[in-house]
Scaffold this motif. Structure first.
Motif, PDB file in Angstrom:
ATOM      1  N   ALA A 529       0.912  -1.192   0.182  1.00 45.21           N
ATOM      2  CA  ALA A 529       0.027  -0.143  -0.118  1.00 45.21           C
ATOM      3  C   ALA A 529       0.842   1.343  -0.006  1.00 45.21           C
ATOM      4  CB  ALA A 529      -0.938  -0.047   1.232  1.00 45.21           C
ATOM      5  N   MET A 530       1.829   1.445   0.862  1.00 43.15           N
ATOM      6  CA  MET A 530       2.535   2.551   0.882  1.00 43.15           C
ATOM      7  C   MET A 530       3.570   2.532  -0.329  1.00 43.15           C
ATOM      8  SD  MET A 530       4.509   2.429   4.581  1.00 43.15           S
ATOM      9  CE  MET A 530       4.897   0.514   4.690  1.00 43.15           C
ATOM     10  N   MET A 531       3.801   1.463  -1.081  1.00 47.25           N
ATOM     11  CA  MET A 531       4.645   1.392  -2.505  1.00 47.25           C
ATOM     12  C   MET A 531       3.642   2.231  -3.521  1.00 47.25           C
ATOM     13  SD  MET A 531       4.576  -0.408  -5.420  1.00 47.25           S
ATOM     14  CE  MET A 531       3.724  -1.878  -4.846  1.00 47.25           C
ATOM     15  N   PHE A 532       2.337   1.697  -3.370  1.00 48.04           N
ATOM     16  CA  PHE A 532       1.490   2.273  -4.214  1.00 48.04           C
ATOM     17  C   PHE A 532       1.295   3.760  -3.911  1.00 48.04           C
ATOM     18  CE2 PHE A 532      -2.839   4.001  -4.887  1.00 48.04           C
ATOM     19  CZ  PHE A 532      -3.007   3.765  -6.481  1.00 48.04           C
ATOM     20  N   TRP A 549       7.411   8.199   0.548  1.00 47.77           N
ATOM     21  CA  TRP A 549       6.774   6.830   0.570  1.00 47.77           C
ATOM     22  C   TRP A 549       7.515   5.676   0.263  1.00 47.77           C
ATOM     23  CZ3 TRP A 549       2.696   5.616   4.059  1.00 47.77           C
ATOM     24  CH2 TRP A 549       1.714   6.737   3.873  1.00 47.77           C
ATOM     25  N   LEU A 550       8.106   5.758  -1.063  1.00 47.63           N
ATOM     26  CA  LEU A 550       8.883   5.105  -1.740  1.00 47.63           C
ATOM     27  C   LEU A 550      10.207   4.356  -0.656  1.00 47.63           C
ATOM     28  CD1 LEU A 550       8.850   6.174  -5.383  1.00 47.63           C
ATOM     29  CD2 LEU A 550       7.678   4.287  -4.373  1.00 47.63           C
ATOM     30  N   ARG A 551      10.928   5.546   0.017  1.00 50.55           N
ATOM     31  CA  ARG A 551      12.062   5.383   0.825  1.00 50.55           C
ATOM     32  C   ARG A 551      11.454   4.519   1.891  1.00 50.55           C
ATOM     33  NH1 ARG A 551      14.500  10.251  -1.465  1.00 50.55           N
ATOM     34  NH2 ARG A 551      15.507   9.452  -3.421  1.00 50.55           N
ATOM     35  N   ARG A 552      10.510   4.945   2.482  1.00 50.83           N
ATOM     36  CA  ARG A 552       9.794   3.975   3.589  1.00 50.83           C
ATOM     37  C   ARG A 552       9.612   2.615   3.287  1.00 50.83           C
ATOM     38  NH1 ARG A 552       4.072   5.845   6.798  1.00 50.83           N
ATOM     39  NH2 ARG A 552       4.296   4.189   8.435  1.00 50.83           N
ATOM     40  N   VAL A 553       9.177   2.430   2.165  1.00 47.34           N
ATOM     41  CA  VAL A 553       8.984   0.887   1.714  1.00 47.34           C
ATOM     42  C   VAL A 553      10.414   0.090   1.559  1.00 47.34           C
ATOM     43  CG1 VAL A 553       8.282  -0.530  -0.190  1.00 47.34           C
ATOM     44  CG2 VAL A 553       7.020   1.665   0.354  1.00 47.34           C
ATOM     45  N   ALA A 554      11.482   1.122   1.448  1.00 52.54           N
ATOM     46  CA  ALA A 554      12.708   0.367   1.224  1.00 52.54           C
ATOM     47  C   ALA A 554      13.315  -0.252   2.545  1.00 52.54           C
ATOM     48  CB  ALA A 554      13.992   1.362   0.620  1.00 52.54           C
ATOM     49  N   GLY A 571       7.612  -2.164  -7.963  1.00 47.54           N
ATOM     50  CA  GLY A 571       6.719  -0.970  -7.654  1.00 47.54           C
ATOM     51  C   GLY A 571       7.775   0.062  -7.337  1.00 47.54           C
ATOM     52  N   ARG A 572       8.668  -0.320  -6.484  1.00 46.93           N
ATOM     53  CA  ARG A 572       9.763   0.890  -6.024  1.00 46.93           C
ATOM     54  C   ARG A 572      10.679   1.414  -7.341  1.00 46.93           C
ATOM     55  NH1 ARG A 572      12.633   2.795  -2.261  1.00 46.93           N
ATOM     56  NH2 ARG A 572      14.649   2.081  -3.129  1.00 46.93           N
ATOM     57  N   ALA A 573      10.757   0.610  -8.273  1.00 48.08           N
ATOM     58  CA  ALA A 573      11.719   0.833  -9.595  1.00 48.08           C
ATOM     59  C   ALA A 573      10.543   1.829 -10.218  1.00 48.08           C
ATOM     60  CB  ALA A 573      12.006  -0.419 -10.274  1.00 48.08           C
ATOM     61  N   ALA A 588      15.698  -1.474 -10.763  1.00 51.13           N
ATOM     62  CA  ALA A 588      15.069  -2.315 -12.037  1.00 51.13           C
ATOM     63  C   ALA A 588      16.131  -3.316 -12.459  1.00 51.13           C
ATOM     64  CB  ALA A 588      15.101  -1.167 -13.215  1.00 51.13           C
ATOM     65  N   ALA A 589      17.182  -3.124 -12.054  1.00 49.02           N
ATOM     66  CA  ALA A 589      18.595  -4.035 -12.478  1.00 49.02           C
ATOM     67  C   ALA A 589      18.329  -5.304 -11.720  1.00 49.02           C
ATOM     68  CB  ALA A 589      19.740  -3.470 -12.435  1.00 49.02           C
ATOM     69  N   LEU A 590      17.909  -5.296 -10.666  1.00 48.30           N
ATOM     70  CA  LEU A 590      17.426  -6.228  -9.785  1.00 48.30           C
ATOM     71  C   LEU A 590      16.474  -7.255 -10.295  1.00 48.30           C
ATOM     72  CD1 LEU A 590      18.402  -4.786  -6.304  1.00 48.30           C
ATOM     73  CD2 LEU A 590      19.725  -5.958  -7.733  1.00 48.30           C
TER      74      LEU A 590
END
Length: 982
Positions: A529-532, A549-554, A571-573, A588-590
């Motif tokens: 949900a956070m990623m979205f 939000w994206l850094r929190r998801v990390a 989603g993060r990428a 994305a490379a992962l």
């Protein structure tokens, strides 16, 4: 007057199929018959193409056609004695009096009473029946000899009466035999004591013998046969495979199925090939149904019961299972005898494992549909109880049987188990069907809804109705008030996921924000949900908030399941790249090239398609091409049809940008109108490409209408991000037309959206048109500030497309300042930047502007070669309108250039319906209004009205109702158009 039944507008009706897949057999048959006498046996099941092979063979004997006699054995319950031979001879012998028949021919009087006056007197009665029959055979052989018959072809000999078979044996065994025999039959319908076995097993001395066994067509043969019925046009591999799977390659079933689909307007053009509008199930053609039921009714009651049981079971089943599912009446032994008779009829078959099933899918469905509903439910119930005793239990079959029997509890239990097995085995499409059916038709507790919805691979869900049905089911559960707060949060989370798939991003964000506070018990869903919320869709929230939000998801726990980690990484990428953050490329490379489980494969496919789209935005076209090819390849490998279509949308954009325009209009048009697999937002991009192609080819009016409607559709979807590209494309078009105020109005809100969100990587299409319009209205400082903000927004980012657009903006500023030579250099740099992507069209337009600056600076010697090169490039690309403009400039400066002769152009369809008229008429018959048709096809209501007027004129009717009736009567479309589920 003619109508068209295809999207190409040039095919008014389907043809009879060509001779496909029988070249070897045809050659062998012709060779055998070229050296008489010969006996040729052609065997094969019903509908395999035996009659067609005979027809093709006889059609080539043009020189000796009168020496050929064709007889057919009808399927009479009590066949007439020698009826097929008599019926074949009668029209061949118009005047028997002149044939010089011997007195033996008097024996023919009972068979040919109409020849009584021309035949010799009847001979004395024979000593016994055998002698009488032999005399009759000799008389028939004599008349064949007098008629100079060299080939007797007899079809469907399995239905022949005993006397006819004896006569064929008589002919084949005669000394000095001169007549060749060609007989066709179905091996499965020959009685064990049939005389035909003697004909097929014995080879008379001096007579060549050939036995041909016809096999079903393969997928390629099926495709070729359908193509032959559709004017030689290709059919899609998917459609050919679908049709082959359901007809088992039987020629008759293929032909009749195609005719049925044609009559129901279920065949359409997609790009360069024919496809079926929906690839779900296939109806049983009446011809096939009647033939199957006619064969079934000739069997005994126990055999018919066995057929019904096998039809209910559908899947291959053990003999004792079939026997137990049959009607309880009668002892098991008699039921087993009936099963044996059904297998012997050829309708059923027994495989090497001893499992019984129908030989062909359509035969199974024909019998199944003929079973009365109450009896069908009872048989499903018996089948379910029998199969529950099997180890391991066939859960998919049990789910189906309990569902059809009306036992909801057992159905739900086994359907979930079946879905779990499908997911574990990689069959996500089957799991989607099972889970969707459960959630929309089952009676479930909130906890069940949460569990089952979480299993659905939403990326495989297709069809507008399926989305709506599932959404309604989830909202109904929420409306009951029964779910706990945690359950309600998880259901809202799934609602948000579903809305995300439907591209209703603003509504999805609302549901996700409502769900997040109560998702603490489920860390994986909370993280997703956070990623979205980190994705910059459906909101004007600044990029910094999304990044938070994206850094929190990390920071999600490492103990999370691998599939959840993969989903969040993708989603993060996607979010980081959409925001223009370089670190997104490291994420994305992962993403791996493939995965082991269904869920992971789906995520990996989505990930590559997302990254490919981001690479397109950044202008990293080589990366986009590589990643999209990988994503589309995975979608094809695992049959993710919707994801493949989404990937093709991005590839269409890539083709436009990189100048791969051959066939692009057809590809884009097909995707823009594909309402089955693509949501409205996804269809905007190919529709925009269509408008851009119109503009490049000089059709400004069509381009303006198309792009304006795309922009209106984008605005209606609710997210300002959808409007950026079409606004920029339309602004560029109107800038060329001198409509400066329109340009400023079109670009005002999108540029403020980008400024507020700080996502300058999205400004590639928008910024140059906005800067030039500002300069043309004297707002120099505003234009300069915009260029500076653009430069700061893309600084440090390896984003070639925005940097090329920035170089163009700087060149436009230099030109406005009057520094023409500097501006020429700047446009040259911009051209190099565009070409480096490569984006040849914009590179050529920059070259044209470079030459324009040089001409204004009196540097024609330097300008004209650049302009000539630009003219050649635009001509080769197919940008007709721009090439003509450059040609006029060259001629105005004394350079003679030859006007290009482009192939193609807008086609005239005469009195046939054009492809667009067909699209409009189909939707009209489906009950849509002009405005609804316009929305679906990216047209204006006025244009829709023009298409309807043209269709009415061509079909000579004066009203919409009459038009609908006429096209239905003509078979162009039906009153029940195909649904969404392809």
């Amino acid at each position: 007057m003619s109508t068209s039944g295809s999207d190409t507008g040039d095919l008014s009706a389907i043809s009879s199929p060509g001779m496909v897949g029988r070249g070897h057999e045809l050659a062998a048959l012709r060779t055998a018959l070229s050296d008489p006498p010969a006996i040729v046996l052609v065997e094969g099941e019903a509908g395999i193409g035996k009659s067609r092979l005979v027809q093709e063979t006889l059609a080539t004997r043009t020189s000796d056609r009168r020496q050929v006699l064709l007889a057919t054995c009808p399927a009479f319950r009590q066949p007439f004695t020698l009826g097929p031979v008599v019926d074949a001879i009668r029209p061949a012998a118009e005047d028997v009096a002149g044939l010089g028949l011997s007195g033996l021919a008097g024996a023919l009087r009972p068979l040919f009473p109409e020849w009584a006056t021309a035949l010799p007197p009847a001979p004395e009665p024979a000593e016994d029946a055998a002698a009488a029959r032999h005399r009759l055979f000799r008389a028939l052989a004599e008349i064949l000899d007098r008629l100079n018959i060299r080939l007797l072809a007899v079809e469907d000999v399995h239905w022949a009466d005993e006397a006819t078979l004896e006569f064929l044996l008589f002919l084949a065994s005669r000394p000095r035999q001169r007549i060749s025999l060609l007989v066709t039959y179905r091996p499965g319908e020959i009685a064990p004591d049939s005389l035909l076995l003697r004909l097929s097993s014995r080879q008379p001395v001096g007579v060549a013998r050939l036995r041909l066994t016809l096999e079903p067509l393969d997928v390629a043969g099926t495709a070729n046969m359908v193509s032959s019925m559709l004017g030689g046009e290709p059919v899609s591999d998917e459609f050919a495979t679908f049709l082959h799977d359901r007809t088992d390659g039987l020629s008759l079933a293929i032909e009749e199925s195609v005719r049925l689909m044609w009559n129901r307007a279920d065949l359409v053009r997609r790009g360069s090939s024919w496809v079926r509008h929906r690839l779900g199930e296939i109806d049983v053609p009446p011809t096939v149904r009647d033939a199957v039921l006619e064969r079934a009714v000739r069997l005994g009651p126990a055999a018919q019961a066995a057929l019904r049981a096998a039809a209910v079971l559908t899947d291959p089943a053990a003999e004792d299972t079939v026997v137990e599912v049959m009607e309880p009446a009668g002892d098991p032994a008699s039921r087993l005898v009936g099963l044996a008779e059904a297998v012997g009829s050829g309708l059923l078959r027994e495989d090497p494992r001893g499992l019984v099933s129908f030989r062909h899918t359509l035969s199974c469905r024909a019998v199944y549909e003929a079973i009365p509903a109450p009896e069908r439910r009872a048989m499903h119930r018996r089948a379910a109880h029998v199969l529950e005793g099997v180890t391991p239990p066939p859960v998919a079959q049990l789910a189906r049987h309990f569902r059809e029997a009306g036992d909801t509890t057992a159905w739900c239990r086994y359907a979930e188990q079946s879905a779990d097995l499908a997911l574990a085995s990689g069959d996500g499409a089957t799991a989607v069907v099972l889970l969707h059916d459960l959630l929309t038709n089952g009676v479930l507790l909130p906890a069940d809804v949460v569990r089952l919805t979480g299993k659905i691979p939403f990326g495989l869900l297709t069809g507008r109705d399926r989305y709506r049905e599932l959404m309604d089911a989830l909202r109904r559960v929420l409306a009951t008030g029964q779910p706990t707060p945690g359950e309600a949060a998880e259901i809202r989370f799934q609602v948000a996921r579903l809305l995300l798939q439907m591209e209703a991003f603003a509504q999805a964000r609302i549901e996700m924000e409502r769900a997040l506070p109560d998702l603490g018990h489920n860390p994986a869903e909370a993280a997703r949900a956070m990623m979205f919320l980190g994705l910059p869709y459906g909101t004007t929230t600044p990029a910094a908030e999304h990044l938070r939000w994206l850094r929190r998801v990390a920071q999600v726990p490492a103990s999370m399941a691998p599939v959840d980690q993969l989903s969040i990484r993708i989603g993060r990428a996607s979010g980081l790249l959409l925001l223009g953050e370089e670190e997104g490329w490291a994420e994305a490379a992962l993403i791996g090239d493939d995965a082991a489980t269904t869920a992971e494969r789906l995520h990996v496919t989505v990930g590559h398609l997302n990254v490919g789209h981001m690479a397109l935005i950044w202008g990293r076209y080589a990366e986009a091409s590589r990643v999209l090819a990988l994503g589309v390849g995975l979608a094809e490998k695992y049959q993710y049809r919707k994801l493949r279509a989404v990937g093709q949308v991005t590839l269409t954009q890539l083709d436009w940008l990189t100048g791969a325009w051959d066939g692009l209009a057809e590809r884009a048009g097909s995707l823009a109108t594909d309402e089955d697999l693509l949501q409205p937002v996804s269809r905007l991009a190919p529709a925009m490409v269509t408008g851009l192609l119109h503009a490049a080819r000089g059709d400004q009016d069509r381009a303006d209408e198309c792009l304006r409607l795309v922009l209106e559709q984008a605005d209606r979807q609710g997210g300002a991000e959808y409007s950026v590209e079409p606004a920029g494309a339309l602004a560029k078009l109107r800038l060329g037309a001198g409509r400066i105020d329109d340009v400023l109005q079109l670009t005002d809100e999108p540029i403020r959206f980008i400024e507020g969100k700080d996502t300058w990587i999205w400004a590639t299409e928008l910024a140059p048109a906005r800067v030039e319009a500002l300069l043309m209205t004297g707002r120099v400082s505003t234009a300069s500030d915009l260029v500076d903000a653009f430069a700061a927004g893309v600084c440090g980012r390896r984003a070639p497309a925005p940097h090329a657009a920035l170089a163009t903006c700087r060149a436009i500023l230099a030109q406005h300042r009057g520094d023409l030579l500097s501006a020429a250099d700047q446009f040259a740099l911009a051209a190099e930047a565009w070409q480096g992507l490569p984006q040849p069209y914009d590179a050529l337009l920059s070259r044209e502007r470079q030459a324009g600056c040089l001409l204004r600076a009196d540097r024609s010697n330097a300008a004209l070669p650049v302009l000539a090169e630009t003219f050649q490039g635009l001509s080769a690309l197919g940008a007709r309108g721009d090439a003509m403009r450059v040609m006029h400039t060259l001629r105005a400066h004394g350079v003679e250039v030859k006007r290009p002769s482009w192939r193609g152009g807008r086609r005239s369809y005469g009195d046939q319906l054009s492809p667009r008229e067909l699209d409009v008429v189909r939707l009209l018959v489906g009950g849509r209004t002009n405005r609804e048709i316009a929305t679906a096809l990216f047209l204006s209501p006025k244009t829709v009205a023009r298409h309807l007027e043209a269709a009415m004129r061509k079909l000579e009717v004066s009203s919409r109702t009459a038009l609908a009736v006429r096209v239905v009567e003509a078979g162009v479309v039906t009153e029940d158009p195909a649904g969404d589920d392809r």
